[in-house]
Design an enzyme around this catalytic site. Structure first.
Site, PDB file in Angstrom:
ATOM      1  N   GLU A  50       0.785  -1.133   0.015  1.00  0.00           N
ATOM      2  CA  GLU A  50       0.075  -0.103   0.007  1.00  0.00           C
ATOM      3  C   GLU A  50       0.942   1.247   0.049  1.00  0.00           C
ATOM      4  OE1 GLU A  50      -2.942   1.438   3.038  1.00  0.00           O
ATOM      5  OE2 GLU A  50      -3.176  -0.572   3.034  1.00  0.00           O
ATOM      6  N   ASP A  61      -4.098   9.890  10.496  1.00  0.00           N
ATOM      7  CA  ASP A  61      -3.002   9.243  10.905  1.00  0.00           C
ATOM      8  C   ASP A  61      -2.375  10.011  12.133  1.00  0.00           C
ATOM      9  OD1 ASP A  61      -2.367   7.377   8.709  1.00  0.00           O
ATOM     10  OD2 ASP A  61      -2.614   9.365   7.318  1.00  0.00           O
TER      11      ASP A  61
END
Lengths: 267, 399
Positions: A50, A61
């Protein structure tokens, strides 16, 4: 038509194990350094990759990926570099998806982004902040380009919504193991297994679990109930903490080998 | 399921608005939307909010005619909607009290908020104290320095202030951090967003709590003059005070609606926060609107002397009003705003927030364009006490 990613899950299912999927932002620790990391991951037995499109406002995040994204952005990473990295991974035989917040796709052009992904050998795109209500244009662009559309599901997703989202997923369904942002955790929440079980009732598409996995034991646990295990922050943390490039690469390789053993031990 | 069976997009203003968020937040946004929709038609909720407006905030806020300042604005008649006189010193309290009541109804005990100038943070800390809620305010480290007085106010009120050191260390990064907190603690926590941006239902809900500004002032202008103003002016960062005063006037097509964005050093320098004037359509913080961004879709840092306008996005309804031509948006530079700040303080005996000074600078231009027959209504969205230090430094007044 199957993408390389679809074929990975066919293979791992035949081997009765989970796939190991590694995450790394393009351009981190540098454009060329990233390619070295990808090669090391591939050599160590990672099944799929990924590649993160670094973004200025990554609200999903935690601090580790934020720092990596900042470094990558300072290196000047943009769409061209992301596609170049996809192409590299494809050429060394690693099935690859891109994970990106929505705005870079919209800015690039929805149709153009999907086509460029396909042209560079990318299998699909994970879109963590694209709700299915907003994904009409993307869905048709991705189908037209022949790439997978991967949406993220959370423990809070209602039963009614699960099926609606999974019906739009191809390649795999991304199950977020917990309510929170990316980053390593000492334990994998029990919510992960429950979520995977709930998702299974709605789809036969493979299910990969992300958020918080960093050790062989955790990978083994998750491999017991999921089709894929996604590891990101743990690799990035190693690279951020390493005193030099060679040490970083060898530690990444060590961890990837451990995790590759873990995903083969779950069942 | 085919593409045609995808659920319909929601919360749109033309092509703008919508919901671009992690799946983990969908449940909370749906819960909030339902709570808000129920509250809109619930007489008990409305009575509770009206009571707070009347006995706590000090509504309706008054209208003041600025006769001496009018000389700097081509002699046009200038009327100020005095949101600066609200409890906590700005319009922010209108939205905060509404959302705090909703928080209580949803059974949540903790609120988080982002703040730039500190006005929304202070209002949130105030409501948290009033309702007995835990309150955490995220504020860019840069802003905690230039608005240290408001940081102290929030702490005195019992809130925790978290300085955000990521990115540009301003409002945009405070929103990122608040969203990360929300994704993690969504079961117990309400994100009390301070402006008409963010994912649906925030742009609609915050507007609904702020539109009282326009509803009151439309009525007040009719009572006072027997007619509507020729133009309604407001400063605009995220756009909550602007949509608040514009909204009731949208059907009155003869009334011009003009928003003044923060032009910083000048839009041509790239150092500004004029999102509509100098940005392009994109997605930021869960909504599609105008955004300051580069060719890769990365958010570009904004610049403004005013912490409250220093934001690279803008509410989606403003983007829509701009595109359909119902409202106009112009940029005011730091130096134009500070000149208006100085002239206005000396002419009227009212120190405006530097944010609001952008609207006053706009009035100086629009007044000259429209001439002495014109009637302008300006939203004086906040008072300038918090800006005394910034202004003193700007004008070289020793502290």
């Amino acid at each position: 038509m199957s993408t390389p990613l679809d074929l990975v899950f066919e293979k791992t299912r035949a081997e009765n194990r989970a796939a190991l999927i590694a995450y790394i932002p393009a351009g981190f620790p540098s454009l060329e350094g990233c390619k070295k990391v990808i090669r090391a991951l591939s050599d160590a037995g990672v099944d799929a990759l990924e590649i993160g499109f670094p973004y200025s406002d990554p609200v999903m995040d935690g601090p580790t990926i934020q720092e990596a994204a900042d470094i990558s952005l300072r290196e000047g990473t943009g769409a061209a570099e992301v596609f170049q990295t996809v192409k590299f991974a494809h050429e060394i035989g690693l099935p690859t998806v891109v994970m990106t917040y929505w705005n870079p796709i919209e800015r690039y052009g929805v149709q153009a982004f999907a086509l460029e992904m396909a042209r560079n050998g990318g299998s699909g795109v994970v879109t963590p902040d694209l709700t299915i209500e907003e994904s009409r244009g993307w869905k048709s662009a991705a189908e037209n380009a022949g790439i997978n559309t991967i949406y993220v599901l959370a423990p809070s997703t209602t039963a009614k919504r699960l099926g609606v989202v999974t019906s739009q997923c191809s390649g795999f369904v991304y199950a977020a193991s917990l309510m929170g942002v990316t980053g390593t955790r000492t334990t994998i929440s029990s919510g992960a297994k429950e979520l995977v079980t709930r998702i299974r009732t709605t789809t036969t598409t493979p299910i990969a679990v992300g958020l918080g996995v960093s050790t062989r034991d955790q990978a083994k646990d998750v491999a017991g109930f999921a089709d894929g295990v996604i590891v990101g922050s743990a690799f990035i943390k190693i690279l951020l903490d390493a005193p030099d490039e060679i040490t970083g690469l060898s530690r990444v390789s060590e961890l990837a080998k451990e995790l590759a053993l873990g995903v083969r031990q779950g069942r | 399921m085919t593409i045609h069976e995808l659920p319909e997009a929601i919360g749109h203003f033309g092509p703008y608005g919508g919901r671009f968020v992690p799946e983990a937040l969908i449940g909370a946004l749906e819960e909030l939307e339902q709570a808000h929709n129920r509250a809109l038609i619930d007489p008990v909720f409305q009575a509770e909010l009206s009571h707070l407006h009347a006995t706590y905030t000090g509504r309706p806020s008054i209208i003041t005619e600025a006769q001496r300042f009018a000389e700097h604005a081509g002699g046009a008649r200038i009327f100020l909607k005095r949101e600066d006189l609200n409890h906590t010193g700005s319009h922010k309290i209108n939205n905060v009290l509404g959302q705090a009541l909703l928080t209580k109804r949803m059974g949540k005990k903790r609120i988080i908020a982002e703040t730039g100038a500190g006005q929304h943070g202070v209002a949130s800390a105030t409501a948290a104290a009033l309702f007995g809620l835990e309150c955490v305010v995220y504020m860019g480290e840069e802003d905690t320095k230039r608005q240290s007085l408001n940081v102290a106010r929030m702490k005195i009120l019992g809130a925790e202030v978290v300085p955000v050191t990521a990115g540009s260390r301003t409002l945009k990064d405070a929103v990122n951090e608040a969203m990360r907190d929300w994704v993690t603690n969504v079961d117990t926590t309400h994100y009390l967003l301070g402006t008409v941006a963010g994912p649906h239902p925030f742009p609609t809900m915050v507007r609904d709590f702020q539109k009282i500004i326009g509803e009151e002032s439309r009525r007040q202008m009719l009572e006072l003059l027997g007619r509507l103003p020729d133009a309604v002016l407001a400063c605009i960062g995220g756009g909550s005070n602007a949509i608040g005063i514009f909204h009731a006037f949208i059907p009155d097509t003869q009334v011009r609606l003009i928003g003044f964005e923060a032009g910083g050093d000048g839009v041509e320098t790239g150092r500004h926060a004029a999102t509509i004037t100098g940005g392009s359509p994109g997605v930021l913080h869960g909504t599609r609107s105008y955004v300051l961004q580069d060719s890769n879709g990365q958010t570009v840092e904004s610049h403004s002397i005013s912490a409250g306008l220093d934001y690279p996005g803008v509410g989606p309804e403003h983007a829509y009003l701009n595109d359909i031509g119902r409202a106009e948006y112009r940029a005011i530079t730091d130096s134009q705003a500070m000149r208006a700040f100085d002239l206005f303080s000396k002419a009227e005996g009212i120190i405006p927030a530097i944010e609001s000074a952008h609207a006053l600078a706009g009035a100086m231009i629009v007044g000259k364009e429209l001439g002495p027959e014109a009637i302008l209504l300006i939203n004086l969205s906040g008072r300038g006490d918090k800006d005394v230090e910034t202004a003193a430094r700007y004008f070289g007044i020793p502290l």
